[in-house]
Each structure stands twice: as C-alpha cells, then as structure tokens.
Design a protein around this motif. Structure first.
Motif, PDB file in Angstrom:
ATOM      1  N   ALA A  61       0.847  -1.195   0.000  1.00  0.00           N
ATOM      2  CA  ALA A  61       0.000   0.000   0.000  1.00  0.00           C
ATOM      3  C   ALA A  61       0.879   1.241   0.000  1.00  0.00           C
ATOM      4  O   ALA A  61       2.011   1.214   0.489  1.00  0.00           O
ATOM      5  CB  ALA A  61      -0.919   0.002   1.220  1.00  0.00           C
ATOM      6  N   SER A  62       0.338   2.328  -0.507  1.00  0.00           N
ATOM      7  CA  SER A  62       1.067   3.598  -0.485  1.00  0.00           C
ATOM      8  C   SER A  62       0.976   4.250   0.890  1.00  0.00           C
ATOM      9  O   SER A  62       1.758   5.134   1.218  1.00  0.00           O
ATOM     10  CB  SER A  62       0.535   4.543  -1.556  1.00  0.00           C
ATOM     11  N   GLY A  63       0.034   3.800   1.686  1.00  0.00           N
ATOM     12  CA  GLY A  63      -0.169   4.337   3.032  1.00  0.00           C
ATOM     13  C   GLY A  63      -1.507   3.852   3.546  1.00  0.00           C
ATOM     14  O   GLY A  63      -2.198   3.082   2.867  1.00  0.00           O
ATOM     15  N   LEU A  64      -1.873   4.281   4.712  1.00  0.00           N
ATOM     16  CA  LEU A  64      -3.148   3.884   5.310  1.00  0.00           C
ATOM     17  C   LEU A  64      -4.292   4.275   4.375  1.00  0.00           C
ATOM     18  O   LEU A  64      -4.450   5.443   4.027  1.00  0.00           O
ATOM     19  CB  LEU A  64      -3.326   4.552   6.669  1.00  0.00           C
ATOM     20  N   GLY A  65      -5.026   3.294   3.887  1.00  0.00           N
ATOM     21  CA  GLY A  65      -6.134   3.561   2.972  1.00  0.00           C
ATOM     22  C   GLY A  65      -5.715   3.952   1.573  1.00  0.00           C
ATOM     23  O   GLY A  65      -6.535   4.407   0.787  1.00  0.00           O
ATOM     24  N   GLY A  66      -4.445   3.762   1.250  1.00  0.00           N
ATOM     25  CA  GLY A  66      -3.921   4.228  -0.030  1.00  0.00           C
ATOM     26  C   GLY A  66      -4.044   3.237  -1.173  1.00  0.00           C
ATOM     27  O   GLY A  66      -4.793   2.258  -1.105  1.00  0.00           O
ATOM     28  N   THR A  67      -3.284   3.500  -2.210  1.00  0.00           N
ATOM     29  CA  THR A  67      -3.246   2.669  -3.408  1.00  0.00           C
ATOM     30  C   THR A  67      -2.709   1.287  -3.049  1.00  0.00           C
ATOM     31  O   THR A  67      -1.766   1.177  -2.270  1.00  0.00           O
ATOM     32  CB  THR A  67      -2.340   3.329  -4.470  1.00  0.00           C
TER      33      THR A  67
END
Length: 98
Positions: A13-19
């Motif tokens: 993931a790109s971050g929390l809730g990300g891509t």
C-alpha cells in the motif's frame, strides 16, 4: 519442488487507505526490497506503493498464483477487509521479515 520452498501472496500500500498492489513471489524480503528500490514494478514506483501491509504463505506455486489472481479481481473493500483483519493499522510488516 523443495519441501521447504514457500511462496507468498502479498499486498503493498502507499499508506493507510492508499493505493494497493497485489503480487506473488518466492522471496518476499527480496521482492519488497525491489519495490522499495523502484525496481519492483512501474506501478509501485509511479504511485509510491512500498508498504507491506499483508502477506500469506503457500506451499505450492500454483496455489499462490491462483490466490493472487483471485485477490486482484476482488473489490477494493474486500482487499481492505483482508488487510485489516490481520493488520488494522496498516503497519509496514517489512521490518518484521528480517
């Protein structure tokens, strides 16, 4: 096949809730490092998708590939649910591998 060989289906993931990015490999530590180094895939390099938020182990490569393909077809909400069952804060699991 070596009896001790393992295959991994993983989600970055790109971050929390990300891509999100779903992949399969037989060397998780090396593969995630390649993504972090910009050599894993054009997609992960372009969108900064480097955080290992989920992985699972398979003994057979065919199982792992089927699972990867299945997860890739899932709705995003299902992928998020899969991640959050084991990793509710989307912590980066990479450091726990070494």
């Amino acid at each position: 096949m070596h009896l001790d060989q393992q295959y991994f289906v993983y989600i970055l993931a790109s971050g929390l809730g990300g891509t999100l990015y779903v992949g399969v490999t037989n060397n998780l530590l090396k593969r995630v490092f390649e993504h972090r180094d910009g050599r894993g895939s054009e997609f992960t390099a372009k969108y900064g998708v480097h955080r290992l938020v989920y992985y699972e182990v398979h003994e057979e490569i065919e199982q792992a590939i089927q699972r990867e393909k299945r997860i890739k077809r899932w709705k995003r909400a299902w992928k998020v649910s899969l991640i959050e069952k084991r990793n509710p804060d989307w912590d980066d699991l990479y450091s726990k591998l070494s």
